[in-house]
Design an enzyme around this catalytic site. Structure first.
Site, PDB file in Angstrom:
ATOM      1  N   CYS A  13     -67.403  58.164  50.343  1.00 20.27           N
ATOM      2  CA  CYS A  13     -65.623  58.122  51.480  1.00 20.27           C
ATOM      3  C   CYS A  13     -65.001  57.780  50.591  1.00 20.27           C
ATOM      4  O   CYS A  13     -64.927  56.763  49.727  1.00 20.27           O
ATOM      5  CB  CYS A  13     -66.075  56.035  52.094  1.00 20.27           C
ATOM      6  SG  CYS A  13     -65.057  56.336  53.157  1.00 20.27           S
ATOM      7  N   SER A  47     -72.838  52.092  61.587  1.00 19.88           N
ATOM      8  CA  SER A  47     -72.614  53.884  60.412  1.00 19.88           C
ATOM      9  C   SER A  47     -74.624  53.271  59.510  1.00 19.88           C
ATOM     10  O   SER A  47     -73.695  52.548  58.962  1.00 19.88           O
ATOM     11  CB  SER A  47     -71.770  54.020  59.366  1.00 19.88           C
ATOM     12  OG  SER A  47     -70.157  54.044  59.979  1.00 19.88           O
ATOM     13  N   LEU A  48     -75.309  54.686  60.011  1.00 24.28           N
ATOM     14  CA  LEU A  48     -76.540  53.651  59.533  1.00 24.28           C
ATOM     15  C   LEU A  48     -76.830  54.923  57.983  1.00 24.28           C
ATOM     16  O   LEU A  48     -77.315  54.810  57.253  1.00 24.28           O
ATOM     17  CB  LEU A  48     -77.050  54.985  60.772  1.00 24.28           C
ATOM     18  CG  LEU A  48     -78.441  54.187  60.840  1.00 24.28           C
ATOM     19  CD1 LEU A  48     -78.411  52.714  60.929  1.00 24.28           C
ATOM     20  CD2 LEU A  48     -78.998  54.411  61.934  1.00 24.28           C
ATOM     21  N   CYS A  61     -61.100  49.887  50.610  1.00 21.88           N
ATOM     22  CA  CYS A  61     -61.984  49.285  51.367  1.00 21.88           C
ATOM     23  C   CYS A  61     -63.120  48.284  50.094  1.00 21.88           C
ATOM     24  O   CYS A  61     -63.690  48.970  49.769  1.00 21.88           O
ATOM     25  CB  CYS A  61     -62.927  50.443  52.262  1.00 21.88           C
ATOM     26  SG  CYS A  61     -64.536  49.338  52.960  1.00 21.88           S
ATOM     27  N   ASN A 119     -67.396  65.035  55.361  1.00 17.83           N
ATOM     28  CA  ASN A 119     -65.405  65.764  54.954  1.00 17.83           C
ATOM     29  C   ASN A 119     -65.453  65.412  53.888  1.00 17.83           C
ATOM     30  O   ASN A 119     -65.273  64.685  52.968  1.00 17.83           O
ATOM     31  CB  ASN A 119     -64.743  64.839  55.429  1.00 17.83           C
ATOM     32  CG  ASN A 119     -64.631  65.954  56.670  1.00 17.83           C
ATOM     33  OD1 ASN A 119     -64.562  66.703  57.597  1.00 17.83           O
ATOM     34  ND2 ASN A 119     -64.687  64.217  57.886  1.00 17.83           N
ATOM     35  N   CYS A 147     -56.953  56.494  66.514  1.00 14.81           N
ATOM     36  CA  CYS A 147     -58.439  56.023  65.982  1.00 14.81           C
ATOM     37  C   CYS A 147     -57.259  55.030  64.081  1.00 14.81           C
ATOM     38  O   CYS A 147     -56.746  56.015  63.644  1.00 14.81           O
ATOM     39  CB  CYS A 147     -59.106  57.272  64.422  1.00 14.81           C
ATOM     40  SG  CYS A 147     -59.872  56.363  63.149  1.00 14.81           S
ATOM     41  N   CYS A 159     -61.753  61.971  59.554  1.00 15.07           N
ATOM     42  CA  CYS A 159     -63.583  60.593  58.993  1.00 15.07           C
ATOM     43  C   CYS A 159     -63.458  60.729  57.063  1.00 15.07           C
ATOM     44  O   CYS A 159     -63.939  62.102  56.551  1.00 15.07           O
ATOM     45  CB  CYS A 159     -64.364  60.910  59.290  1.00 15.07           C
ATOM     46  SG  CYS A 159     -64.592  60.618  61.295  1.00 15.07           S
ATOM     47  N   GLU A 199     -53.258  54.842  57.470  1.00 13.46           N
ATOM     48  CA  GLU A 199     -53.487  55.967  58.167  1.00 13.46           C
ATOM     49  C   GLU A 199     -53.722  55.526  59.431  1.00 13.46           C
ATOM     50  O   GLU A 199     -55.066  54.760  59.903  1.00 13.46           O
ATOM     51  CB  GLU A 199     -53.892  57.298  57.823  1.00 13.46           C
ATOM     52  CG  GLU A 199     -52.676  58.063  56.466  1.00 13.46           C
ATOM     53  CD  GLU A 199     -53.663  58.941  55.818  1.00 13.46           C
ATOM     54  OE1 GLU A 199     -53.551  59.763  54.894  1.00 13.46           O
ATOM     55  OE2 GLU A 199     -54.908  59.669  56.634  1.00 13.46           O
ATOM     56  N   CYS A 222     -68.984  52.731  49.930  1.00  9.31           N
ATOM     57  CA  CYS A 222     -70.112  54.090  50.186  1.00  9.31           C
ATOM     58  C   CYS A 222     -70.448  54.683  49.344  1.00  9.31           C
ATOM     59  O   CYS A 222     -68.271  55.365  48.867  1.00  9.31           O
ATOM     60  CB  CYS A 222     -69.824  54.099  51.461  1.00  9.31           C
ATOM     61  SG  CYS A 222     -70.431  53.258  52.962  1.00  9.31           S
TER      62      CYS A 222
END
Ligand code: SAH
Ligand code: SF4
Length: 387
Positions: A125, A232-233, A118, A309, A111, A352, A98, A122
């Site tokens: 995600c 991204s911590l 991926c 989200n 974005c 996100c 996307e 994570c």
């Protein structure tokens, strides 16, 4: 012709400035052709060689036989109530990625995605939970910007900067699907096209790459093409970050922060943005906020808190608003510029970590997620036709 092994058709969107120069050298053309064609592709946004009217007809015909201009096919195009617009793009084999356009008063941000799925997995995600399908080609990454600009222009997009001759998209963030630094070469070439004055001509400050912390690739990017950086911590200690962001087991916080500090020596902005997703009861206590403040003390930074989200089957909840505000206040009190990310495009699942949630997926993990899903997958809207 070297650039077309086995007679393969070359996608011009795959080529950065050096690639175009090499292509035209092989083609027996003068070097200025590369720039001329780059202007047609990325500034006038043409979709076929036949439209490049200042090339001689013979050259156009020879070119048309060996090249194409191909962005990913669009099979979904939805606009949210807040103007956020999401394109669902075909990545082949039943996969989709996307690109999300986020309108703001003084800029237009796109974005973009760098991978289908991926590999970094994570915990919180949706993209990671799909598993990894493949890296996007340079043309598929560049094609997202090319397509978004074309689509917005075709719709009569108007903004002050457009009246001054700029394209609708003024800022690019690599915060869509995938880990950009895990697809280094193609992302690096795409960044080159974004920055090239003969292509999109964006300044390095207007292009932001977000990474979960692939340290060696971050060190390469520092040398090759230091654009603005977001890291991204999500956790302030290794034990928790190991669980949330598994790549931390390989490149723990101390290494990541040292690489970030070094990156800043070359970065176009004098700060890094640390992203921190707010997970109820996991990483959102005041003690976590204080630990975060201590952790990043040595690094010029801004902090961006992202309300998590949700997606079906994930074992997390979003922190309550009151806790996010308290967390923010603790960081502000410690001297940090700390913002809470506005959720955009929620009604079209463009926020996100929710991207391409409805796309067919072949991993077992994803099948389990789907089985646990409370609601049926949403269907993408039919695509609009392009000019
Ligand atoms: N792979 C890169 C860039 C893409 S993700 C990275 O991880 O940085 C962009 C941002 O969205 C990251 O900060 C990521 O941690 C965050 N994110 C992922 N899933 C999310 C979710 N469900 N809710 C909120 N933020 C999420
Ligand atoms: Fe990949 Fe980023 Fe999602 Fe982690 S947060 S799985 S690195 S896309």
């Amino acid at each position: 012709m070297q650039t077309s092994p086995g007679g393969r058709v070359i996608n011009l969107l795959d080529l950065d400035a050096a690639g175009l120069a090499a292509f035209f050298a092989d083609f027996g053309e003068k070097p200025f052709r590369a720039k001329q064609v780059s202007h047609w592709l990325h500034q006038r946004l043409v979709g076929e060689v036949g439209s490049m009217t200042d090339l001689a007809r013979g050259l156009r015909e020879r070119l048309a036989a060996v090249v194409e201009i191909r962005a990913p096919a669009v099979f979904g195009d939805t606009t949210a109530a807040d103007g956020t617009r999401k394109w669902l793009l075909d990545a082949g084999g039943g996969n989709a990625v996307e690109a999300v356009y986020i309108p703001e008063d003084d800029r237009g941000t796109l974005c973009i995605s760098s991978q289908a799925g991926c590999p970094l997995d994570c915990a919180f995600c949706a993209t990671g939970k799909q598993g990894f399908n493949r890296n996007l080609a340079t043309g598929e990454i560049v094609g997202q910007l090319w397509h978004a600009n074309r689509a917005l222009v075709a719709d009569g997009f108007d903004a002050p900067w457009v009246r001054q001759g700029h394209a609708p998209i003024t800022n690019v963030v690599l915060m869509g699907m995938g880990e950009p630094l895990a697809n280094y070469d193609n992302v690096r070439a795409a960044l080159g096209v974004f920055l090239d004055d003969d292509a999109y001509g964006l300044s390095r400050r207007r292009v932001t790459l977000s990474t979960s912390g692939l340290v060696p690739a971050l060190e390469r990017l520092r040398e090759d093409c230091p654009v603005a950086l977001a890291v991204s911590l999500h956790a302030a200690n290794d034990a928790l970050r190991d669980r949330l962001v598994p790549i931390n087991r390989k490149y723990p916080l101390a290494r990541l922060l040292e690489a970030t500090r070094r990156y800043l020596e070359r970065a176009p902005r004098d700060f890094v943005t640390f992203e921190y997703v707010m997970l109820d009861g996991i990483n959102d206590s005041l003690e976590d906020a204080r630990a975060l403040a201590r952790l990043v003390r040595e690094i010029p930074c801004k902090l961006n808190l992202i309300p998590w989200n949700p997606f079906p089957g994930a074992p997390f909840a979003t922190s309550p608003r009151s806790r996010i505000l308290a967390f923010q206040q603790a960081l502000i009190d410690a001297g940090y510029v700390t913002t809470i990310r506005k959720t955009r495009g929620e009604d079209i699942a463009a926020a996100c970590g929710q991207l391409a949630g409805q796309v067919r997926d072949r991993t077992r993990r994803q099948l389990r997620l789907h089985a646990a899903a409370a609601s049926p997958a949403r269907q993408p809207a039919p695509s609009r036709s392009l000019p």
